[in-house]
Write a protein that holds these residues in place. Structure first.
Motif, PDB file in Angstrom:
ATOM      1  N   GLN A 164       0.810  -1.279   0.072  1.00  0.00           N
ATOM      2  CA  GLN A 164       0.064  -0.071  -0.028  1.00  0.00           C
ATOM      3  C   GLN A 164       0.850   1.315  -0.003  1.00  0.00           C
ATOM      4  OE1 GLN A 164      -3.430  -0.430  -0.303  1.00  0.00           O
ATOM      5  NE2 GLN A 164      -3.152  -2.469  -0.361  1.00  0.00           N
ATOM      6  N   TYR A 165       2.090   1.109  -0.300  1.00  0.00           N
ATOM      7  CA  TYR A 165       2.935   2.147  -0.166  1.00  0.00           C
ATOM      8  C   TYR A 165       2.968   3.233  -1.115  1.00  0.00           C
ATOM      9  CZ  TYR A 165       6.010   0.185  -3.667  1.00  0.00           C
ATOM     10  OH  TYR A 165       6.298  -0.396  -4.740  1.00  0.00           O
ATOM     11  N   ILE A 166       2.305   3.004  -2.276  1.00  0.00           N
ATOM     12  CA  ILE A 166       2.071   3.863  -3.412  1.00  0.00           C
ATOM     13  C   ILE A 166       0.771   4.855  -3.162  1.00  0.00           C
ATOM     14  CG2 ILE A 166       1.280   4.138  -5.888  1.00  0.00           C
ATOM     15  CD1 ILE A 166       2.850   1.379  -6.189  1.00  0.00           C
ATOM     16  N   LYS A 167      -0.188   4.327  -2.522  1.00  0.00           N
ATOM     17  CA  LYS A 167      -1.367   4.964  -1.994  1.00  0.00           C
ATOM     18  C   LYS A 167      -0.673   6.007  -0.701  1.00  0.00           C
ATOM     19  CE  LYS A 167      -4.757   1.971  -4.073  1.00  0.00           C
ATOM     20  NZ  LYS A 167      -5.672   1.048  -3.370  1.00  0.00           N
ATOM     21  N   GLU A 168      -0.178   5.257   0.160  1.00  0.00           N
ATOM     22  CA  GLU A 168       0.085   6.062   1.241  1.00  0.00           C
ATOM     23  C   GLU A 168       1.092   7.271   0.772  1.00  0.00           C
ATOM     24  OE1 GLU A 168       1.932   3.518   3.921  1.00  0.00           O
ATOM     25  OE2 GLU A 168       0.282   2.227   4.281  1.00  0.00           O
ATOM     26  N   GLU A 187       1.128   9.000  -1.984  1.00  0.00           N
ATOM     27  CA  GLU A 187       0.372  10.235  -2.820  1.00  0.00           C
ATOM     28  C   GLU A 187      -0.272  10.817  -1.741  1.00  0.00           C
ATOM     29  OE1 GLU A 187      -2.364   7.828  -5.210  1.00  0.00           O
ATOM     30  OE2 GLU A 187      -0.464   7.376  -6.672  1.00  0.00           O
ATOM     31  N   ASN A 188      -0.807  10.443  -0.641  1.00  0.00           N
ATOM     32  CA  ASN A 188      -1.598  11.078   0.470  1.00  0.00           C
ATOM     33  C   ASN A 188      -0.672  11.815   1.444  1.00  0.00           C
ATOM     34  OD1 ASN A 188      -3.888  10.379  -1.093  1.00  0.00           O
ATOM     35  ND2 ASN A 188      -4.087   8.618   0.255  1.00  0.00           N
ATOM     36  N   ARG A 189       0.529  11.608   1.449  1.00  0.00           N
ATOM     37  CA  ARG A 189       1.164  12.206   2.772  1.00  0.00           C
ATOM     38  C   ARG A 189       1.973  13.457   2.391  1.00  0.00           C
ATOM     39  NH1 ARG A 189       5.299   8.407   5.970  1.00  0.00           N
ATOM     40  NH2 ARG A 189       3.048   7.381   6.363  1.00  0.00           N
ATOM     41  N   GLU A 190       1.966  14.445   3.342  1.00  0.00           N
ATOM     42  CA  GLU A 190       2.456  15.746   3.106  1.00  0.00           C
ATOM     43  C   GLU A 190       3.747  15.586   3.850  1.00  0.00           C
ATOM     44  OE1 GLU A 190       0.142  18.920   3.995  1.00  0.00           O
ATOM     45  OE2 GLU A 190      -1.655  18.536   3.185  1.00  0.00           O
TER      46      GLU A 190
END
Length: 189
Positions: free
Chosen positions: A90-94, A96-99
């Motif tokens: 799930q690192y790709i989605k994580e 994308e959403n992380r600042e």
């Protein structure tokens, strides 16, 4: 009393060269001989190599020592593993959403000030002018400044001012390519 030449009497006399008939006989004699020993050794080696090959052919081959024949078959659709329904990572989605938080220093950077480059310091003005001419041939403009200090009068060859240290370093590198070494960069304030 006659003079006797002692040097000539002490020298050995040169040996007589063999006649043409003798030389032809000595050269033809080795050709007439045959190297029987070498021929016998070669024949024995060939015979033993032939016997070794015959011996290997007579040995029975055991089925345990032979490698099985490799057969290649095309994999069928049933042999393939099942396609995963979802991505296990799930690192790709994580990502994308992380600042990402970046600390910003609110104080502006102060410029370091103008820089100058000194390429020489001489006691005599002629030496300083000669260095200035070398720098001019390299394609840079320089000035000769006269300074008086506690130890006398000095003539300095100076380039600049430069807005940044990077510009001064670039010019110093170009001067070093022209074999003008020893230039130093100073903060001119």
């Amino acid at each position: 009393m006659p003079h006797k030449d002692y040097v000539k009497t002490a020298r050995p006399k040169p040996k007589a060269k063999p006649s043409a008939a003798r030389r032809t006989n000595t050269r033809s004699a080795p050709k007439a001989r045959r190297p029987w020993l070498l021929m016998i050794i070669t024949a024995l080696l060939l015979a033993s190599f032939g016997w070794f090959l015959w011996y290997l052919k007579q040995q029975p081959v055991s089925p345990e020592k032979t490698a099985p024949a490799i057969t290649r078959t095309k994999p069928t659709v049933d042999d393939l593993p099942a396609k995963p329904v979802a991505e296990p990572y799930q690192y790709i989605k994580e990502l994308e959403n992380r600042e990402i938080q970046v600390e910003v220093d609110s104080t502006p950077r102060q410029p370091q000030g103008p820089f100058q480059m000194q390429c020489g310091s001489f006691r005599q003005a002629e030496q300083a002018e000669a260095m200035r001419a070398q720098i001019a041939f390299a394609g840079f403009t320089s000035t000769v400044r006269r300074t008086e200090g506690s130890n006398g009068v000095w003539f300095r060859v100076v380039l600049g001012p430069y807005d940044s240290r990077r510009q001064a370093t670039a010019d110093r590198n170009r001067l070093q390519q022209q074999n003008i070494n020893g230039c130093q960069i100073w903060n001119w304030t």
